[in-house]
Design an enzyme around this catalytic site. Structure first.
Site, short mmCIF file in Angstrom:
data_model
loop_
_atom_site.label_atom_id
_atom_site.label_comp_id
_atom_site.label_asym_id
_atom_site.label_seq_id
_atom_site.Cartn_x
_atom_site.Cartn_y
_atom_site.Cartn_z
N ASP A 145 9.95 -3.72 1.25
CA ASP A 145 9.26 -3.43 -0.01
C ASP A 145 9.22 -4.71 -0.87
O ASP A 145 10.20 -5.45 -0.96
CB ASP A 145 9.97 -2.30 -0.77
CG ASP A 145 9.10 -1.70 -1.85
OD1 ASP A 145 8.73 -0.52 -1.71
OD2 ASP A 145 8.78 -2.40 -2.83
N ILE A 146 8.05 -4.94 -1.49
CA ILE A 146 7.87 -6.16 -2.28
C ILE A 146 8.70 -6.13 -3.57
O ILE A 146 9.01 -7.16 -4.15
CB ILE A 146 6.36 -6.36 -2.60
CG1 ILE A 146 6.03 -7.80 -2.83
CG2 ILE A 146 5.91 -5.48 -3.74
CD1 ILE A 146 4.54 -8.10 -2.86
N GLY B 31 6.39 9.80 -8.59
CA GLY B 31 6.53 8.35 -8.49
C GLY B 31 5.65 7.70 -7.43
O GLY B 31 5.77 6.50 -7.18
N GLN B 32 4.76 8.49 -6.79
CA GLN B 32 3.92 7.88 -5.75
C GLN B 32 2.84 7.00 -6.38
O GLN B 32 2.14 7.42 -7.29
CB GLN B 32 3.25 8.96 -4.88
CG GLN B 32 2.46 8.35 -3.72
CD GLN B 32 1.87 9.39 -2.77
OE1 GLN B 32 1.92 10.60 -3.04
NE2 GLN B 32 1.32 8.91 -1.66
N HIS C 267 4.28 7.15 3.10
CA HIS C 267 5.34 6.19 3.46
C HIS C 267 6.69 6.77 3.15
O HIS C 267 6.86 7.57 2.24
CB HIS C 267 5.15 4.85 2.72
CG HIS C 267 4.97 5.00 1.24
ND1 HIS C 267 3.77 5.34 0.67
CD2 HIS C 267 5.85 4.86 0.21
CE1 HIS C 267 3.90 5.40 -0.64
NE2 HIS C 267 5.15 5.11 -0.95
N HIS D 47 10.53 5.61 2.11
CA HIS D 47 11.37 4.52 1.62
C HIS D 47 12.74 4.65 2.27
O HIS D 47 13.32 5.75 2.27
CB HIS D 47 11.58 4.63 0.11
CG HIS D 47 10.35 4.54 -0.74
ND1 HIS D 47 9.99 3.39 -1.40
CD2 HIS D 47 9.40 5.46 -1.06
CE1 HIS D 47 8.87 3.61 -2.10
NE2 HIS D 47 8.49 4.86 -1.91
P1 5GP Z 1 5.44 4.71 -3.98
O1 5GP Z 1 5.70 4.44 -5.43
O2 5GP Z 1 3.97 4.97 -3.73
O3 5GP Z 1 6.32 5.77 -3.40
O4 5GP Z 1 5.84 3.40 -3.21
C1 5GP Z 1 5.00 2.33 -3.00
C2 5GP Z 1 5.87 1.17 -2.69
O5 5GP Z 1 5.07 0.14 -2.14
C3 5GP Z 1 6.54 0.58 -3.93
O6 5GP Z 1 7.96 0.61 -3.75
C4 5GP Z 1 6.00 -0.83 -4.01
O7 5GP Z 1 6.96 -1.77 -4.43
C5 5GP Z 1 5.53 -1.09 -2.59
N1 5GP Z 1 4.42 -2.02 -2.52
C6 5GP Z 1 3.27 -1.97 -3.25
N2 5GP Z 1 2.46 -2.99 -2.91
C7 5GP Z 1 3.10 -3.68 -1.93
C8 5GP Z 1 2.76 -4.84 -1.16
O8 5GP Z 1 1.70 -5.43 -1.32
N3 5GP Z 1 3.67 -5.26 -0.24
C9 5GP Z 1 4.86 -4.62 -0.04
N4 5GP Z 1 5.68 -5.13 0.89
N5 5GP Z 1 5.21 -3.52 -0.74
C10 5GP Z 1 4.34 -3.06 -1.67
#
Ligand code: 5GP
Length: 182
Positions: free
Chosen positions: A98-99, A161-162, A168, A170
């Site tokens: 994760d970034i 939080g999505q 995906h 985590h």
């Molecule tokens: P969500 O909030 O949708 O459950 O999680 C999305 C995740 O994707 C977040 O933790 C965010 O940091 C990660 N993310 C978003 N854009 C990128 C990216 O360009 N590269 C990587 N490696 N992670 C990303």
């Protein structure tokens, strides 16, 4: 063809022509005059009607629905058109860092083909294979990376939080993880 031209709901010829092309449609109609072909057509058509009655199409991947959610950054990560730190990949899934890590280890596990899984809530029985595979990959990567205790999270919907609408998981590890989560 039996799906679109059973006797009781036969589409008008123009509609069928659009769907299958006039050549195929005229061949099909000609074939229907042969008893053995007509019998098979009827059997398939009856089976398909039952599927309609029992709403089975709804459980079939892609049947009647298109993946209308916009592509996300994860498609670019899968295509490698934007870089990521890949930890594991096979033909079905990609695991990358994760970034914006929320723990010393923060991995994302995604299906390479999103299909209709912009969110977990759209999963049906047809997705059991990919969902089970993702979990098996989590276990394998956690073991190979020596994660020890870890937490697996799926945020389903903005309120949870999505932010990225491509399913995906985590994987969080490397610090004590409190409960209840925030
Ligand atoms: P969500 O909030 O949708 O459950 O999680 C999305 C995740 O994707 C977040 O933790 C965010 O940091 C990660 N993310 C978003 N854009 C990128 C990216 O360009 N590269 C990587 N490696 N992670 C990303």
């Amino acid at each position: 063809m039996p799906k679109f031209s059973p006797a009781e709901t036969q589409l008008p010829t123009e509609e069928l022509d659009k769907l299958a092309g006039p050549k195929l449609v005229s061949w099909y109609k000609r074939m229907l005059s042969q008893p053995s072909f007509a019998k098979v057509q009827q059997e398939i058509s009856d089976a398909l009607s039952k599927w309609d009655e029992n709403n089975r199409w709804a459980g079939i991947l892609h049947a009647g629905k298109r993946d209308e959610a916009e592509q996300t950054i994860f498609d670019k990560i899968v295509a490698k058109s934007i870089p990521s730190q890949v930890v594991f990949e096979d033909d079905k899934v990609l695991v990358f860092k994760d970034i914006n890590p929320q723990a010393p280890t923060h991995l994302l596990v995604i299906p390479k083909r999103r299909e209709t899984l912009s969110q977990l809530r759209f999963a049906t029985a047809e997705h059991e294979g990919i969902l089970g595979h993702m979990l098996a990959v989590v276990a394998k990567v956690a073991s190979e990376e020596g994660l020890g205790d870890y937490r697996l999270v799926v945020n389903d919907g903005r309120g949870a939080g999505q932010e990225v609408f491509h399913l995906h998981m985590h994987v969080l590890a490397g610090r004590p993880l409190t409960w209840p989560p925030g």
